[in-house]
Write a protein that holds these residues in place. Structure first.
Motif, short mmCIF file in Angstrom:
data_model
loop_
_atom_site.label_atom_id
_atom_site.label_comp_id
_atom_site.label_asym_id
_atom_site.label_seq_id
_atom_site.Cartn_x
_atom_site.Cartn_y
_atom_site.Cartn_z
N ALA A 1 -30.47 26.37 -14.82
CA ALA A 1 -30.08 27.80 -15.02
C ALA A 1 -31.16 27.50 -12.60
CB ALA A 1 -31.11 29.12 -15.49
N VAL A 2 -31.98 27.56 -13.04
CA VAL A 2 -32.62 27.48 -10.93
C VAL A 2 -31.34 26.48 -10.35
CG1 VAL A 2 -34.50 25.98 -10.32
CG2 VAL A 2 -35.18 27.36 -11.83
N ALA A 3 -31.52 25.64 -10.75
CA ALA A 3 -30.25 24.92 -9.82
C ALA A 3 -28.56 24.86 -9.83
CB ALA A 3 -29.93 23.23 -10.23
N GLY A 4 -28.66 26.39 -10.41
CA GLY A 4 -27.15 27.05 -10.20
C GLY A 4 -26.33 26.94 -10.63
N GLY A 5 -26.09 26.30 -11.70
CA GLY A 5 -25.09 25.93 -12.55
C GLY A 5 -24.97 24.65 -12.89
N VAL A 6 -24.07 24.20 -13.76
CA VAL A 6 -23.87 22.58 -14.35
C VAL A 6 -23.22 21.75 -13.62
CG1 VAL A 6 -22.53 21.24 -16.10
CG2 VAL A 6 -23.44 23.26 -17.07
N ARG A 7 -22.32 22.00 -12.58
CA ARG A 7 -21.88 21.77 -11.47
C ARG A 7 -22.77 21.18 -10.30
NH1 ARG A 7 -17.41 18.97 -9.82
NH2 ARG A 7 -16.52 19.72 -11.80
N PRO A 8 -23.17 22.06 -10.01
CA PRO A 8 -24.93 21.81 -8.87
C PRO A 8 -25.89 21.10 -9.24
CG PRO A 8 -23.43 23.52 -8.64
CD PRO A 8 -23.21 23.37 -10.47
N VAL A 9 -25.91 20.92 -10.11
CA VAL A 9 -26.80 20.39 -10.85
C VAL A 9 -26.76 19.09 -11.20
CG1 VAL A 9 -27.14 20.52 -13.19
CG2 VAL A 9 -29.24 20.78 -12.26
N LEU A 10 -25.58 18.69 -11.19
CA LEU A 10 -25.04 17.65 -11.76
C LEU A 10 -24.71 16.59 -10.16
CD1 LEU A 10 -22.97 17.44 -14.99
CD2 LEU A 10 -25.45 16.67 -14.93
N GLU A 11 -24.92 17.42 -9.51
CA GLU A 11 -24.48 16.40 -8.23
C GLU A 11 -25.24 16.09 -7.65
OE1 GLU A 11 -21.65 19.72 -6.44
OE2 GLU A 11 -19.79 19.16 -6.87
N ARG A 12 -26.19 16.91 -7.40
CA ARG A 12 -27.29 16.88 -6.98
C ARG A 12 -28.03 15.54 -7.72
NH1 ARG A 12 -29.80 22.90 -6.47
NH2 ARG A 12 -28.52 23.39 -5.24
N ALA A 13 -28.12 15.72 -8.92
CA ALA A 13 -28.96 15.05 -10.00
C ALA A 13 -28.03 13.37 -9.43
CB ALA A 13 -28.53 14.56 -11.12
N ARG A 14 -26.38 13.45 -9.46
CA ARG A 14 -26.08 11.94 -9.28
C ARG A 14 -26.61 11.72 -8.00
NH1 ARG A 14 -24.63 7.91 -12.38
NH2 ARG A 14 -24.10 9.75 -14.08
N ALA A 15 -26.79 12.06 -7.12
CA ALA A 15 -26.46 12.30 -5.73
C ALA A 15 -28.18 11.41 -5.79
CB ALA A 15 -26.54 12.86 -4.98
N GLN A 16 -28.75 11.49 -6.30
CA GLN A 16 -30.43 10.72 -6.23
C GLN A 16 -30.36 9.75 -7.02
OE1 GLN A 16 -32.70 11.96 -3.76
NE2 GLN A 16 -31.42 13.61 -2.79
N ALA A 17 -29.63 9.47 -8.31
CA ALA A 17 -30.22 8.71 -9.11
C ALA A 17 -30.01 7.39 -8.49
CB ALA A 17 -29.46 8.82 -10.46
N GLY A 18 -31.01 6.03 -8.78
CA GLY A 18 -30.59 4.93 -9.24
C GLY A 18 -29.60 4.50 -9.57
N HIS A 19 -28.90 3.39 -9.53
CA HIS A 19 -27.68 2.73 -10.01
C HIS A 19 -27.92 2.44 -11.06
CE1 HIS A 19 -29.44 -0.66 -8.72
NE2 HIS A 19 -29.08 -1.35 -9.71
#
Length: 292
Positions: free
Chosen positions: A183-201
């Motif tokens: 909800a805070v991040a603005g939706g499923v795709r935006p929140v997953l894209e941000r998470a994947r960009a930050q997550a280590g391998h």
């Protein structure tokens, strides 16, 4: 010589430091500033005692390393003998532990030892019941972060003693995106894209969904490793498994009970997480009988 490490479940880890810290806190809480003033006032220092820790119900034992560490911290002169180790199934009336030596030390450690074994064996026994009801499937039963503050490592260890598995230990060992994050991040795709960009391998990404529409959104992104299916009924869980087609790991959560676990397992989800394993486990009935 019996050591706490020798009593640990062979397939579960509990740090010696965690054992020592938990026992230290518990004894400090009980003995306070003046010690066991009842025993010091009524029991001569040289009195010896023989004690037996008995299971008053059938179930799975956990917490013996903490009980042993409790008594060992109170007196190096206690002779401690164990009859089982953590993870063992015991019958009602089974002798689990015997302690012989200075009576004051036995009495001072009695309640602390029983608290550890009763609490952790309760969790292990309840977990074992869940696991038994899901037998014959590939489902793994997991705990959550709904643990007693300060006792998480112990309680998650007890889940392992009962045949369950551990979910994340804290906020720092996996990314779990809940509905409020979405909800805070603005939706499923935006929140997953941000998470994947930050997550280590080596960091897994899990996201919670409560509808099949959200599940389709997640699958379309291809960015999640695990999807948590929150509070879905059996029919919806079954449909979710068909929809995912093995592309992500599926975890069911919310409203999981002993009565529903077999039906959930039959849907084909990979994991079930239940806070009840730790926050609602009844205490296991154990007692210490002492002969002077």
């Amino acid at each position: 010589m019996t050591t706490p490490a020798s009593l640990l479940h062979p397939e579960a880890f509990l740090s010696p430091l965690a054992i020592d810290q938990a026992v230290h806190r518990a004894l400090d809480e009980d003995l306070g500033r003046a010690g066991d003033i009842t025993s010091m006032a009524t029991i001569p220092e040289t009195t010896q005692a023989h004690a037996v820790l008995i299971a008053r119900q059938a179930g799975v034992i956990a917490g013996l390393p903490l009980a042993v560490a409790t008594f060992q911290k109170l007196s190096p002169d206690l002779n401690i003998r164990t009859h089982v180790r953590d993870g063992a199934n015991v019958a009602e009336g089974s002798h689990v532990l015997t302690i012989s030596g200075p009576a004051r030390a036995v009495l001072a450690g009695e309640r602390t030892a029983l608290n550890f074994v009763g609490r952790l064996s309760g969790i292990a026994t309840l977990t074992s019941d869940y696991v038994r009801r899901a037998a014959g499937t590939n489902l793994r039963i997991c705990c959550t972060r709904k643990t007693t503050p300060g006792l998480r490592a112990l309680e998650k260890y007890a889940v392992r003693c009962g045949g369950g598995f551990n979910h994340r230990f804290g906020l720092d060992d996996a990314i779990l995106i809940k509905d409020n994050h979405v909800a805070v991040a603005g939706g499923v795709r935006p929140v997953l894209e941000r998470a994947r960009a930050q997550a280590g391998h080596l960091v897994k990404i899990e996201i919670e969904v409560d509808t099949l529409k959200q599940l389709r959104e997640v699958l379309d992104t291809g960015l999640a490793d695990v999807v948590l299916l929150d509070n879905m009924d059996i029919a919806t869980l079954t449909e979710a498994v068909k929809l995912a087609k093995g592309r992500v790991v599926l975890e069911a959560s919310g409203g999981v009970t002993l009565a529903s676990i077999a039906k959930i397992a039959a849907t084909g989800v990979d994991y079930v997480s239940s806070g009840a394993l730790t926050h609602s486990a009844p205490n296991f009935d154990v007692a210490i009988d002492i002969d002077a």
